[in-house]
Scaffold this active site. Structure first.
Site, PDB file in Angstrom:
ATOM      1  N   CYS A   1      35.360  54.577  26.607  1.00  0.00           N
ATOM      2  CA  CYS A   1      36.592  55.222  26.137  1.00  0.00           C
ATOM      3  C   CYS A   1      36.372  55.919  24.798  1.00  0.00           C
ATOM      4  O   CYS A   1      37.075  56.858  24.466  1.00  0.00           O
ATOM      5  CB  CYS A   1      37.704  54.202  26.024  1.00  0.00           C
ATOM      6  SG  CYS A   1      37.198  52.822  25.031  1.00  0.00           S
TER       7      CYS A   1
ATOM      8  N   GLU B   1      39.938  63.242  29.897  1.00  0.00           N
ATOM      9  CA  GLU B   1      38.831  62.296  29.869  1.00  0.00           C
ATOM     10  C   GLU B   1      38.045  62.417  31.175  1.00  0.00           C
ATOM     11  O   GLU B   1      38.604  62.293  32.254  1.00  0.00           O
ATOM     12  CB  GLU B   1      39.399  60.883  29.742  1.00  0.00           C
ATOM     13  CG  GLU B   1      38.344  59.849  29.586  1.00  0.00           C
ATOM     14  CD  GLU B   1      38.925  58.458  29.368  1.00  0.00           C
ATOM     15  OE1 GLU B   1      39.749  58.029  30.203  1.00  0.00           O
ATOM     16  OE2 GLU B   1      38.554  57.817  28.374  1.00  0.00           O
TER      17      GLU B   1
ATOM     18  N   GLY C   1      45.170  46.385  41.542  1.00  0.00           N
ATOM     19  CA  GLY C   1      46.141  46.607  40.477  1.00  0.00           C
ATOM     20  C   GLY C   1      47.562  46.642  40.999  1.00  0.00           C
ATOM     21  O   GLY C   1      48.472  46.085  40.387  1.00  0.00           O
TER      22      GLY C   1
ATOM     23  N   GLY D   1      42.012  40.917  42.354  1.00  0.00           N
ATOM     24  CA  GLY D   1      42.813  41.672  43.311  1.00  0.00           C
ATOM     25  C   GLY D   1      43.052  43.087  42.865  1.00  0.00           C
ATOM     26  O   GLY D   1      42.537  43.537  41.832  1.00  0.00           O
TER      27      GLY D   1
ATOM     28  N   GLU E   1      44.899  49.627  25.391  1.00  0.00           N
ATOM     29  CA  GLU E   1      43.680  50.349  24.978  1.00  0.00           C
ATOM     30  C   GLU E   1      43.407  51.345  26.099  1.00  0.00           C
ATOM     31  O   GLU E   1      42.986  50.950  27.187  1.00  0.00           O
ATOM     32  CB  GLU E   1      42.494  49.377  24.876  1.00  0.00           C
ATOM     33  CG  GLU E   1      42.693  48.231  23.916  1.00  0.00           C
ATOM     34  CD  GLU E   1      42.492  48.619  22.470  1.00  0.00           C
ATOM     35  OE1 GLU E   1      42.008  49.732  22.210  1.00  0.00           O
ATOM     36  OE2 GLU E   1      42.848  47.814  21.596  1.00  0.00           O
TER      37      GLU E   1
ATOM     38  N   LYS F   1      43.300  39.337  34.805  1.00  0.00           N
ATOM     39  CA  LYS F   1      43.104  40.036  36.088  1.00  0.00           C
ATOM     40  C   LYS F   1      41.953  41.004  35.843  1.00  0.00           C
ATOM     41  O   LYS F   1      42.100  42.022  35.165  1.00  0.00           O
ATOM     42  CB  LYS F   1      44.375  40.778  36.505  1.00  0.00           C
ATOM     43  CG  LYS F   1      44.255  41.443  37.871  1.00  0.00           C
ATOM     44  CD  LYS F   1      44.198  42.929  37.674  1.00  0.00           C
ATOM     45  CE  LYS F   1      43.938  43.723  38.888  1.00  0.00           C
ATOM     46  NZ  LYS F   1      42.503  43.995  39.102  1.00  0.00           N
TER      47      LYS F   1
ATOM     48  N   VAL G   1      48.287  42.495  42.362  1.00  0.00           N
ATOM     49  CA  VAL G   1      48.075  41.435  41.370  1.00  0.00           C
ATOM     50  C   VAL G   1      48.385  41.918  39.949  1.00  0.00           C
ATOM     51  O   VAL G   1      49.069  41.228  39.185  1.00  0.00           O
ATOM     52  CB  VAL G   1      46.618  40.921  41.496  1.00  0.00           C
ATOM     53  CG1 VAL G   1      46.282  39.962  40.386  1.00  0.00           C
ATOM     54  CG2 VAL G   1      46.433  40.254  42.851  1.00  0.00           C
ATOM     55  N   GLY G   2      47.912  43.122  39.608  1.00  0.00           N
ATOM     56  CA  GLY G   2      48.170  43.655  38.270  1.00  0.00           C
ATOM     57  C   GLY G   2      49.668  43.817  38.031  1.00  0.00           C
ATOM     58  O   GLY G   2      50.193  43.434  36.986  1.00  0.00           O
TER      59      GLY G   2
HETATM   60  P1  NAD Z   1      42.424  51.622  35.611  1.00  0.00           P
HETATM   61  O1  NAD Z   1      43.587  51.925  34.743  1.00  0.00           O
HETATM   62  O2  NAD Z   1      42.357  52.242  36.938  1.00  0.00           O
HETATM   63  O3  NAD Z   1      42.348  50.043  35.880  1.00  0.00           O
HETATM   64  C1  NAD Z   1      42.321  49.117  34.835  1.00  0.00           C
HETATM   65  C2  NAD Z   1      42.854  47.778  35.344  1.00  0.00           C
HETATM   66  O4  NAD Z   1      44.233  47.939  35.683  1.00  0.00           O
HETATM   67  C3  NAD Z   1      42.153  47.286  36.610  1.00  0.00           C
HETATM   68  O5  NAD Z   1      42.018  45.881  36.546  1.00  0.00           O
HETATM   69  C4  NAD Z   1      43.143  47.685  37.698  1.00  0.00           C
HETATM   70  O6  NAD Z   1      43.065  46.886  38.855  1.00  0.00           O
HETATM   71  C5  NAD Z   1      44.480  47.469  36.992  1.00  0.00           C
HETATM   72  N1  NAD Z   1      45.592  48.221  37.584  1.00  0.00           N
HETATM   73  C6  NAD Z   1      45.540  49.367  38.310  1.00  0.00           C
HETATM   74  N2  NAD Z   1      46.787  49.734  38.691  1.00  0.00           N
HETATM   75  C7  NAD Z   1      47.643  48.815  38.168  1.00  0.00           C
HETATM   76  C8  NAD Z   1      49.056  48.661  38.204  1.00  0.00           C
HETATM   77  N3  NAD Z   1      49.849  49.506  38.856  1.00  0.00           N
HETATM   78  N4  NAD Z   1      49.592  47.610  37.545  1.00  0.00           N
HETATM   79  C9  NAD Z   1      48.819  46.745  36.863  1.00  0.00           C
HETATM   80  N5  NAD Z   1      47.474  46.821  36.818  1.00  0.00           N
HETATM   81  C10 NAD Z   1      46.884  47.853  37.457  1.00  0.00           C
HETATM   82  O7  NAD Z   1      41.148  51.925  34.726  1.00  0.00           O
HETATM   83  P2  NAD Z   1      39.621  51.833  35.155  1.00  0.00           P
HETATM   84  O8  NAD Z   1      39.348  52.967  36.069  1.00  0.00           O
HETATM   85  O9  NAD Z   1      39.297  50.456  35.574  1.00  0.00           O
HETATM   86  O10 NAD Z   1      38.908  52.079  33.721  1.00  0.00           O
HETATM   87  C11 NAD Z   1      38.698  53.330  33.193  1.00  0.00           C
HETATM   88  C12 NAD Z   1      39.762  53.699  32.173  1.00  0.00           C
HETATM   89  O11 NAD Z   1      39.846  52.698  31.172  1.00  0.00           O
HETATM   90  C13 NAD Z   1      39.433  54.958  31.428  1.00  0.00           C
HETATM   91  O12 NAD Z   1      40.566  55.785  31.339  1.00  0.00           O
HETATM   92  C14 NAD Z   1      39.049  54.482  30.041  1.00  0.00           C
HETATM   93  O13 NAD Z   1      39.223  55.361  28.992  1.00  0.00           O
HETATM   94  C15 NAD Z   1      39.886  53.286  29.878  1.00  0.00           C
HETATM   95  N6  NAD Z   1      39.278  52.393  28.888  1.00  0.00           N
HETATM   96  C16 NAD Z   1      39.831  52.282  27.650  1.00  0.00           C
HETATM   97  C17 NAD Z   1      39.241  51.477  26.687  1.00  0.00           C
HETATM   98  C18 NAD Z   1      39.817  51.301  25.312  1.00  0.00           C
HETATM   99  O14 NAD Z   1      39.435  50.356  24.631  1.00  0.00           O
HETATM  100  N7  NAD Z   1      40.701  52.146  24.876  1.00  0.00           N
HETATM  101  C19 NAD Z   1      38.094  50.791  26.997  1.00  0.00           C
HETATM  102  C20 NAD Z   1      37.558  50.940  28.254  1.00  0.00           C
HETATM  103  C21 NAD Z   1      38.173  51.741  29.201  1.00  0.00           C
END
Ligand code: NAD
Length: 478
Positions: A283, A381, A204, A202, A246, A171, A207-208
């Site tokens: 990150c 962050e 989160g 889709g 992650e 996803k 679909v997530g």
């Molecule tokens: P996010 O958590 O908002 O979304 C990540 C993914 O999760 C997206 O595909 C989103 O649609 C999905 N999602 C959102 N709500 C969900 C739910 N309730 N259930 C299942 N899936 C859901 O993160 P973002 O804004 O896309 O990315 C930024 C964040 O990612 C930052 O906090 C960053 O630190 C972290 N990040 C971590 C690493 C690592 O390797 N540790 C790498 C890159 C980014």
């Protein structure tokens, strides 16, 4: 750019979503719409998981060497499409083109090469007294990924998952979904069997959530924010899935007191670069720079000079080093943090609290100084080009500050004596620590201590996440 409506890739074919609702994909440098992605539905996830479950046994039974070859072929295919992939990342994330080519797409290719290489040496099977120990694929994996490195976040998972013999439902981020579709085309082109790789799009919360809770998904590999990471744990608990996470970071670069002026003058701009990479939307960004109190003035001057050398603007232009934030909301969040930093006593060395006048979601390269280790900007962050300089009086204090957040993903230590830097690095509770600017190693483990997550990605460490360990006990022949 032509506006496209993305399809889903399920069971080796492109199919529309069951829903006609769409999400707009915007170019963050201009605010213009560049594509639309299906808002997605649980029924899309069901179809993809069914396909992955059907393909599971056949794929698990293939020889690991054959799987590794396919992963290498996929790396070759992405290399062939590197320009096209780079254009898409620039358009959907706003990463400056030159950086996007190596740090976004190049890293995605490297993930696959490292996974293939690790698979060649992996202990798939080994004797132990009267047992044989075998490493078998976990099964069907749900991979949920963020927007900041939209290709790499997926390849870091699928390279290892494919090599381990898992089937996958990805996803992709709804904010930056375009590279995922090109990746699916590449997967198709190299002949990955139907059902081994599936891509759904889709939100989160629909679909997530459906993927993380699905009873036929054996493992969820998630990269994203801490808030959603916690929700993934809740969702997966219902069926006791394996979860790898992650999450976020607040990494510290520690510049020790023994550095010569010349070394110090190298360490500061290096840290600024490690903070501003991809607009600070990484990150592992080194967002806190810890310096001896007597060198605070010098650190500010050097950081200001380095920050002000960044050309902000059009990510397609050759000279640009800092692009926009990925969305308007992300820009407003970053600017809000800068204001909070100032209201909590930090000083603005360079940068701005205001949005730039014009299209796109830009934030000026920003340096805050005299930041308290407990300040919001030193604890949370930000995910933008904002460096916080924090003074320290003793080395023990520096280590305590470096360790004094909920995160533990990365960091850096600088000393005139590498052994001294190593001793301090060993005291830091984070996964990847650069010593005196040591370069990135794609085979080294990547992931988080503390609330930065569970599990590791990269090389053999990534492969281990996707295997179950089994033993068979044999009766000695009489
Ligand atoms: P996010 O958590 O908002 O979304 C990540 C993914 O999760 C997206 O595909 C989103 O649609 C999905 N999602 C959102 N709500 C969900 C739910 N309730 N259930 C299942 N899936 C859901 O993160 P973002 O804004 O896309 O990315 C930024 C964040 O990612 C930052 O906090 C960053 O630190 C972290 N990040 C971590 C690493 C690592 O390797 N540790 C790498 C890159 C980014």
């Amino acid at each position: 750019m032509r506006i496209v409506v993305l399809d889903l890739y399920v069971d080796g074919a492109w199919i529309p979503s069951v829903t006609t609702d769409l999400i707009e994909v915007l170019n963050p440098a201009t605010g213009e719409r560049i594509a639309q992605v299906p808002a997605g539905a649980a029924a899309d996830v069901d179809r993809a998981v069914e396909a992955a479950a059907r393909a599971r046994e056949g794929w698990a039974a293939t020889d690991p060497g054959e799987r590794a070859k396919l992963v290498s072929r996929l790396a070759d295919e992405l290399e062939r499409r590197q320009d096209e992939l780079t254009d898409l990342v620039v358009a959907e994330v706003g990463t400056p083109r030159r950086t996007a080519r190596w740090a976004q797409v190049g890293l995605g290719i490297l993930d696959l090469r490292e996974a293939a290489a690790a698979a060649a040496d992996f202990p798939w099977e080994e004797p132990l007294r009267n047992s044989v120990i075998v490493r078998e694929p976990v099964g069907v994996v749900g991979a949920i990924t963020p927007w900041n490195y939209p290709l790499h976040q997926i390849t870091a998972k699928i390279g290892a998952a494919f090599a381990a013999g898992c089937t996958v439902v990805v996803k992709a981020s709804e904010v930056a979904p375009l590279t995922a579709n090109l990746l699916a085309e590449a997967v198709h082109a190299v002949g990955v069997p139907a059902g081994v790789f599936n891509l759904v799009h889709g939100h989160g919360w629909t679909v997530g959530e459906a993927l993380a809770a699905h009873p036929d998904v054996d493992m969820v590999s998630f990269t994203g924010s801490n808030a959603v990471g916690k929700r993934i744990i809740e969702l997966s608990a219902g069926t006791v899935k394996r979860v790898s996470l992650e999450l976020g970071g607040k990494s510290a670069a520690v510049l020790l007191a023994d550095l010569t002026d010349e070394e110090f003058a190298k360490a500061v701009p290096h840290t600024v670069r490690a903070c501003y990479m991809n607009g600070g939307q990484s990150c592992n960004a080194q967002t806190r720079m810890l310096v001896p109190r007597e060198r605070l003035g010098a650190a500010e001057e050097l950081a200001k000079r380095a920050a002000e050398s960044y050309t902000l603007g059009d990510p397609t232009a050759d000279g640009t080093r800092l692009g926009p934030m990925v969305t308007e909301a992300q820009r407003d969040k970053v600017l809000g943090y800068v204001r909070t930093g100032l209201s909590e006593g930090a000083r603005l060395v360079t940068g701005s609290t205001e949005a730039w006048d014009g299209p796109g979601y830009f934030v000026a390269p920003t340096v805050l100084s005299d930041v308290s280790p407990e300040a919001t900007v030193a604890q949370e962050e930000i995910f933008g080009p904002v460096l916080s300089i924090i003074p320290f009086d003793t080395e023990d204090e520096a280590v305590a500050i470096a360790n004094g957040t909920i995160f533990g993903i990365a960091g850096a230590v600088w000393s005139t004596d590498a052994a001294h830097a190593e001793a301090v690095a060993r005291r830091i509770r984070a996964t990847q620590i650069e010593i005196n600017g040591g370069g990135f190693n794609g085979a080294a483990p990547f992931g988080g201590f503390k609330q930065s997550g569970h599990g590791r990605e990269g090389g053999a460490f990534g492969l281990e996440e996707f295997v179950e360990i089994k033993s068979m006990q044999f009766r000695p022949a009489s």
